[in-house]
Motif scaffolding. Structure first.
Motif, PDB file in Angstrom:
ATOM      1  N   THR A  91       0.849  -1.184   0.000  1.00 47.25           N
ATOM      2  CA  THR A  91       0.000   0.000   0.000  1.00 47.25           C
ATOM      3  C   THR A  91       0.883   1.231   0.000  1.00 47.25           C
ATOM      4  OG1 THR A  91      -1.689  -1.184   1.275  1.00 47.25           O
ATOM      5  CG2 THR A  91      -1.841   1.206   1.231  1.00 47.25           C
ATOM      6  N   VAL A  92       0.549   2.190  -0.848  1.00 48.15           N
ATOM      7  CA  VAL A  92       1.312   3.428  -0.910  1.00 48.15           C
ATOM      8  C   VAL A  92       0.688   4.434   0.060  1.00 48.15           C
ATOM      9  CG1 VAL A  92       2.058   5.342  -2.363  1.00 48.15           C
ATOM     10  CG2 VAL A  92       2.004   3.023  -3.292  1.00 48.15           C
ATOM     11  N   LEU A  93       1.515   4.907   0.987  1.00 49.71           N
ATOM     12  CA  LEU A  93       1.090   5.921   1.946  1.00 49.71           C
ATOM     13  C   LEU A  93       1.914   7.178   1.722  1.00 49.71           C
ATOM     14  CD1 LEU A  93       0.862   3.745   5.188  1.00 49.71           C
ATOM     15  CD2 LEU A  93      -1.037   4.514   3.742  1.00 49.71           C
ATOM     16  N   PHE A  94       1.295   8.316   1.920  1.00 41.42           N
ATOM     17  CA  PHE A  94       1.978   9.603   1.802  1.00 41.42           C
ATOM     18  C   PHE A  94       2.028  10.195   3.204  1.00 41.42           C
ATOM     19  CE2 PHE A  94       2.098  14.177   0.604  1.00 41.42           C
ATOM     20  CZ  PHE A  94       3.300  14.142  -0.094  1.00 41.42           C
TER      21      PHE A  94
ATOM     22  N   THR B 128       6.517   9.607   0.107  1.00 41.54           N
ATOM     23  CA  THR B 128       5.754   8.458  -0.368  1.00 41.54           C
ATOM     24  C   THR B 128       6.421   7.199   0.171  1.00 41.54           C
ATOM     25  OG1 THR B 128       5.130   9.646  -2.367  1.00 41.54           O
ATOM     26  CG2 THR B 128       4.920   7.253  -2.419  1.00 41.54           C
TER      27      THR B 128
ATOM     28  N   ASP C 147       6.048   2.910   0.650  1.00 45.96           N
ATOM     29  CA  ASP C 147       5.405   1.639   0.336  1.00 45.96           C
ATOM     30  C   ASP C 147       5.293   0.848   1.626  1.00 45.96           C
ATOM     31  OD1 ASP C 147       5.183   2.103  -2.431  1.00 45.96           O
ATOM     32  OD2 ASP C 147       7.248   1.447  -2.745  1.00 45.96           O
TER      33      ASP C 147
ATOM     34  N   ASP D 183      -5.354  14.368   5.433  1.00 48.84           N
ATOM     35  CA  ASP D 183      -5.842  15.454   4.578  1.00 48.84           C
ATOM     36  C   ASP D 183      -6.181  16.692   5.400  1.00 48.84           C
ATOM     37  OD1 ASP D 183      -5.506  13.887   2.302  1.00 48.84           O
ATOM     38  OD2 ASP D 183      -7.566  13.157   2.347  1.00 48.84           O
TER      39      ASP D 183
ATOM     40  N   ALA E 114      -4.705   5.094   2.334  1.00 49.99           N
ATOM     41  CA  ALA E 114      -3.908   5.051   1.100  1.00 49.99           C
ATOM     42  C   ALA E 114      -4.235   6.233   0.198  1.00 49.99           C
ATOM     43  CB  ALA E 114      -4.150   3.742   0.363  1.00 49.99           C
ATOM     44  N   GLY E 115      -3.176   6.867  -0.289  1.00 52.14           N
ATOM     45  CA  GLY E 115      -3.329   7.977  -1.222  1.00 52.14           C
ATOM     46  C   GLY E 115      -3.720   9.292  -0.590  1.00 52.14           C
ATOM     47  N   ARG E 116      -3.870   9.325   0.718  1.00 50.21           N
ATOM     48  CA  ARG E 116      -4.241  10.552   1.413  1.00 50.21           C
ATOM     49  C   ARG E 116      -3.008  11.144   2.091  1.00 50.21           C
ATOM     50  NH1 ARG E 116      -9.458   9.007   4.707  1.00 50.21           N
ATOM     51  NH2 ARG E 116      -9.718  11.256   4.781  1.00 50.21           N
ATOM     52  N   LYS E 117      -3.020  12.421   2.339  1.00 50.07           N
ATOM     53  CA  LYS E 117      -1.891  13.109   2.977  1.00 50.07           C
ATOM     54  C   LYS E 117      -1.980  12.917   4.489  1.00 50.07           C
ATOM     55  CE  LYS E 117       0.260  17.586   3.551  1.00 50.07           C
ATOM     56  NZ  LYS E 117       0.084  19.036   3.412  1.00 50.07           N
TER      57      LYS E 117
END
Length: 149
Positions: A2-5, A10, A12, A51, A66-69
């Protein structure tokens, strides 16, 4: 994977998507400023920003994040300068044991972003984090000081 920011990077995360974000942050990514308190989203020790909004990371799955700041206490300071809430905490000597303070600071930073000059009533409604040491009066003073900063 899962990609997390997180904190501007970024990452993994090789964890089960149903893993609570708290555990991925602490155990898999080594960012231990976010604390485990109750595990049911009540105490606030695990508060992070997702976010820009305060969120209890024990109640958010990695898949949902995932994909959220995501910002943890380690990422709150910018350009080498403490966030105004962190500085107010130091200036007013808020913590006693300090365990809950990273979550409290994250909740307050989110409050001040949305409500730059909160009243005591707005503080009471927004900051529901639990401090077993009872530093709530110092917290309130630090919130008002940070709001003026």
């Amino acid at each position: 994977m899962t990609v997390l920011f997180i904190n501007g990077k970024t990452i993994d995360a090789d964890v089960d998507p149903d893993t609570p974000l708290l555990w991925a942050i602490r155990e898999d990514l080594g960012l231990t400023g976010t604390k485990y308190g109750c595990g049911i989203g009540q105490c606030g020790a695990c508060t992070v920003h997702i976010d820009g909004q305060a969120a209890r990371s024990c109640s958010v799955t990695v898949a949902d994040a995932a994909g959220r700041k995501i910002t943890t206490i380690e990422g709150l300071a910018e350009n080498g300068a403490l966030h105004r809430v962190q500085q107010a905490w130091i200036d007013l000597d808020v913590p006693q044991c300090g365990y809950c303070q990273s979550g409290m600071i994250m909740a307050v930073a989110a409050l001040l972003k949305e409500t730059p000059q909160p009243t005591d009533k707005e503080i009471d409604a927004a900051i529901t984090n639990i401090c077993r040491c009872g530093t709530f009066q110092q917290v309130r003073e630090a919130i008002h000081a940070a709001a003026k900063a």
